[in-house]
Design a protein around this motif. Structure first.
Motif, PDB file in Angstrom:
ATOM      1  N   LEU A   1       3.184   2.900   7.961  1.00 10.64           N
ATOM      2  CA  LEU A   1       1.942   2.434   8.581  1.00 10.64           C
ATOM      3  C   LEU A   1       1.877   0.915   8.619  1.00 10.64           C
ATOM      4  O   LEU A   1       1.456   0.321   9.618  1.00 10.64           O
ATOM      5  CB  LEU A   1       0.746   3.000   7.818  1.00 10.64           C
ATOM      6  N   GLY A   2       2.299   0.263   7.538  1.00  6.78           N
ATOM      7  CA  GLY A   2       2.264  -1.198   7.497  1.00  6.78           C
ATOM      8  C   GLY A   2       3.227  -1.831   8.485  1.00  6.78           C
ATOM      9  O   GLY A   2       2.865  -2.765   9.221  1.00  6.78           O
ATOM     10  N   VAL A   3       4.457  -1.330   8.540  1.00  5.43           N
ATOM     11  CA  VAL A   3       5.447  -1.876   9.473  1.00  5.43           C
ATOM     12  C   VAL A   3       5.039  -1.577  10.916  1.00  5.43           C
ATOM     13  O   VAL A   3       5.180  -2.425  11.806  1.00  5.43           O
ATOM     14  CB  VAL A   3       6.846  -1.306   9.159  1.00  5.43           C
ATOM     15  N   GLY A   4       4.512  -0.377  11.156  1.00  6.36           N
ATOM     16  CA  GLY A   4       4.069  -0.044  12.502  1.00  6.36           C
ATOM     17  C   GLY A   4       2.926  -0.927  12.971  1.00  6.36           C
ATOM     18  O   GLY A   4       2.895  -1.370  14.133  1.00  6.36           O
ATOM     19  N   THR A   5       1.996  -1.220  12.077  1.00  9.01           N
ATOM     20  CA  THR A   5       0.894  -2.127  12.429  1.00  9.01           C
ATOM     21  C   THR A   5       1.415  -3.522  12.745  1.00  9.01           C
ATOM     22  O   THR A   5       0.967  -4.173  13.705  1.00  9.01           O
ATOM     23  CB  THR A   5      -0.119  -2.195  11.275  1.00  9.01           C
ATOM     24  N   ALA A   6       2.354  -3.994  11.946  1.00  6.94           N
ATOM     25  CA  ALA A   6       2.928  -5.320  12.180  1.00  6.94           C
ATOM     26  C   ALA A   6       3.665  -5.378  13.517  1.00  6.94           C
ATOM     27  O   ALA A   6       3.569  -6.375  14.255  1.00  6.94           O
ATOM     28  CB  ALA A   6       3.876  -5.691  11.036  1.00  6.94           C
TER      29      ALA A   6
ATOM     30  N   LEU B   1      -3.740   1.906   0.367  1.00  8.44           N
ATOM     31  CA  LEU B   1      -4.681   0.961   0.976  1.00  8.44           C
ATOM     32  C   LEU B   1      -4.624  -0.400   0.296  1.00  8.44           C
ATOM     33  O   LEU B   1      -4.790  -1.439   0.941  1.00  8.44           O
ATOM     34  CB  LEU B   1      -6.097   1.512   0.902  1.00  8.44           C
ATOM     35  N   LEU B   2      -4.395  -0.389  -1.017  1.00  6.73           N
ATOM     36  CA  LEU B   2      -4.348  -1.639  -1.778  1.00  6.73           C
ATOM     37  C   LEU B   2      -3.207  -2.544  -1.317  1.00  6.73           C
ATOM     38  O   LEU B   2      -3.388  -3.758  -1.163  1.00  6.73           O
ATOM     39  CB  LEU B   2      -4.206  -1.314  -3.267  1.00  6.73           C
ATOM     40  N   ILE B   3      -2.035  -1.974  -1.087  1.00  5.65           N
ATOM     41  CA  ILE B   3      -0.862  -2.792  -0.750  1.00  5.65           C
ATOM     42  C   ILE B   3      -0.606  -2.881   0.747  1.00  5.65           C
ATOM     43  O   ILE B   3       0.260  -3.648   1.171  1.00  5.65           O
ATOM     44  CB  ILE B   3       0.403  -2.255  -1.459  1.00  5.65           C
ATOM     45  N   LEU B   4      -1.359  -2.123   1.543  1.00 10.45           N
ATOM     46  CA  LEU B   4      -1.126  -2.123   2.986  1.00 10.45           C
ATOM     47  C   LEU B   4      -1.275  -3.509   3.617  1.00 10.45           C
ATOM     48  O   LEU B   4      -0.407  -3.909   4.418  1.00 10.45           O
ATOM     49  CB  LEU B   4      -2.068  -1.117   3.652  1.00 10.45           C
ATOM     50  N   PRO B   5      -2.325  -4.296   3.313  1.00 10.54           N
ATOM     51  CA  PRO B   5      -2.421  -5.630   3.921  1.00 10.54           C
ATOM     52  C   PRO B   5      -1.234  -6.536   3.572  1.00 10.54           C
ATOM     53  O   PRO B   5      -0.790  -7.317   4.411  1.00 10.54           O
ATOM     54  CB  PRO B   5      -3.729  -6.179   3.349  1.00 10.54           C
ATOM     55  N   VAL B   6      -0.727  -6.426   2.344  1.00 10.97           N
ATOM     56  CA  VAL B   6       0.415  -7.256   1.940  1.00 10.97           C
ATOM     57  C   VAL B   6       1.652  -6.897   2.760  1.00 10.97           C
ATOM     58  O   VAL B   6       2.386  -7.781   3.236  1.00 10.97           O
ATOM     59  CB  VAL B   6       0.693  -7.087   0.438  1.00 10.97           C
ATOM     60  N   ILE B   7       1.889  -5.612   2.952  1.00  8.93           N
ATOM     61  CA  ILE B   7       3.045  -5.181   3.740  1.00  8.93           C
ATOM     62  C   ILE B   7       2.892  -5.617   5.191  1.00  8.93           C
ATOM     63  O   ILE B   7       3.865  -6.058   5.828  1.00  8.93           O
ATOM     64  CB  ILE B   7       3.216  -3.650   3.634  1.00  8.93           C
TER      65      ILE B   7
END
Length: 300
Positions: free
Chosen positions: A101-106, A165-171
């Motif tokens: 999810l994090g990489v896809g958002t980026a 959710l906690l680490i998602l913004p960092v990723i």
């Protein structure tokens, strides 16, 4: 002639002044370098003292029985088996949820979205701000959304989604920076030979950016592995004498188990807490080592 001489004198004065300014800047640079080096050495020394104290107190309690035994009211019989297995469950699900999810958002924000639109600007600012939100706030959010609203109760899946959710913004932020580092010439070269945008991203951009993405993911997972506050909020158990068999079971993790032991007044529980810290560090360093090996492989 007098005009020429005055011009030469003024240039010489300026040269001397510039030399003095250069010397002054060099001195300031040296002072700041010494200050920051001292700060680094102070931090390393404090860490070494702390680690030496933990090893001294916990190494005598770290054995096979400690790894394979369940928690107990008696320090000599207490072990860390349920917390260790629970940490592996939670961190595995956290990675499976947050990394794609994090990489896809980026990828969407950097490769597809129009950065000039107001909505995308607001989204970018909010993602950056979420990276600095205290972890206990995510615990309250996880309790409201995953435990109560979605009905997952106090289970492994609730803990994994909360930490995700906690680490998602960092990723997301680290992945964006890694994608920005990819030279545009590589993209243009792929387009020039008729490759589609998606094929360019998966075949050219992502392999080039993957080391940076993995670096940010390693840091994010390391933070999640040591978190106790959000899991306490959602109701992770402090004592479990069984192993979880599915993602809907109750759980505990190493930080919570260590926290419970440190709250005991007996000196023996302080020692087994130190042993638990050593187990947590070994698990953390092992996971990071695997990620670093994969990152170095893609760097080559």
């Amino acid at each position: 002639m007098k005009g020429i001489e005055s011009a030469v004198d003024s240039s010489m004065i300026k040269g001397v002044g510039s030399k003095s300014n250069i010397m002054k800047r060099r001195m300031q640079s040296k002072l700041f370098e010494m200050f920051f080096f001292g700060a680094i050495m102070f931090g390393i020394m404090m860490l070494m003292v702390l680690m030496a104290n933990i090893i001294k107190e916990g190494i005598g309690w770290l054995d096979i029985d400690f790894i394979t035994s369940f928690p107990s009211r008696f320090a000599k019989k207490a072990g860390i088996k349920s917390a260790l297995v629970g940490s592996i469950w939670v961190m595995s699900l956290t990675f499976l949820f947050s990394f794609p999810l994090g990489v896809g958002t980026a990828i969407y924000l950097e490769e597809y979205s129009d950065k000039k639109k107001r909505f995308n600007k607001i989204l970018q600012v909010n993602i950056a701000n979420l990276a600095g939100v205290p972890s206990i706030v995510y615990g309250i959010l996880g309790l409201a959304v995953f435990v109560r609203f979605m009905g997952f109760e106090r289970s492994i899946i609730s803990g994994a989604l909360t930490l995700g959710l906690l680490i998602l913004p960092v990723i997301i932020v680290s992945s964006q920076e890694a994608l920005k580092s990819v030279p545009n010439e590589l993209r243009h070269g792929a387009y020039a030979i008729g490759v589609s945008k998606w094929q360019t991203i998966t075949g050219v951009v992502l392999p080039y950016a993957l080391p940076g993405i993995l670096t940010g993911t390693i840091l994010a997972m390391s933070r999640a592995m040591g978190e106790a506050a959000p899991l306490i909020i959602i109701g992770a158990a402090g004592y479990i004498s069984f192993l979880p068999e599915s993602i809907t079971d109750s759980f505990t993790v190493l930080p919570i188990q260590i926290f419970n032991w440190t709250s005991r007044p007996q000196a023996e529980f302080q020692n087994i807490a130190a042993a638990g810290i050593l187990v947590l560090m070994i698990l953390l360093l092992s996971a990071n080592a695997v990620a670093v090996i994969i990152r170095n492989k893609y760097e080559k």
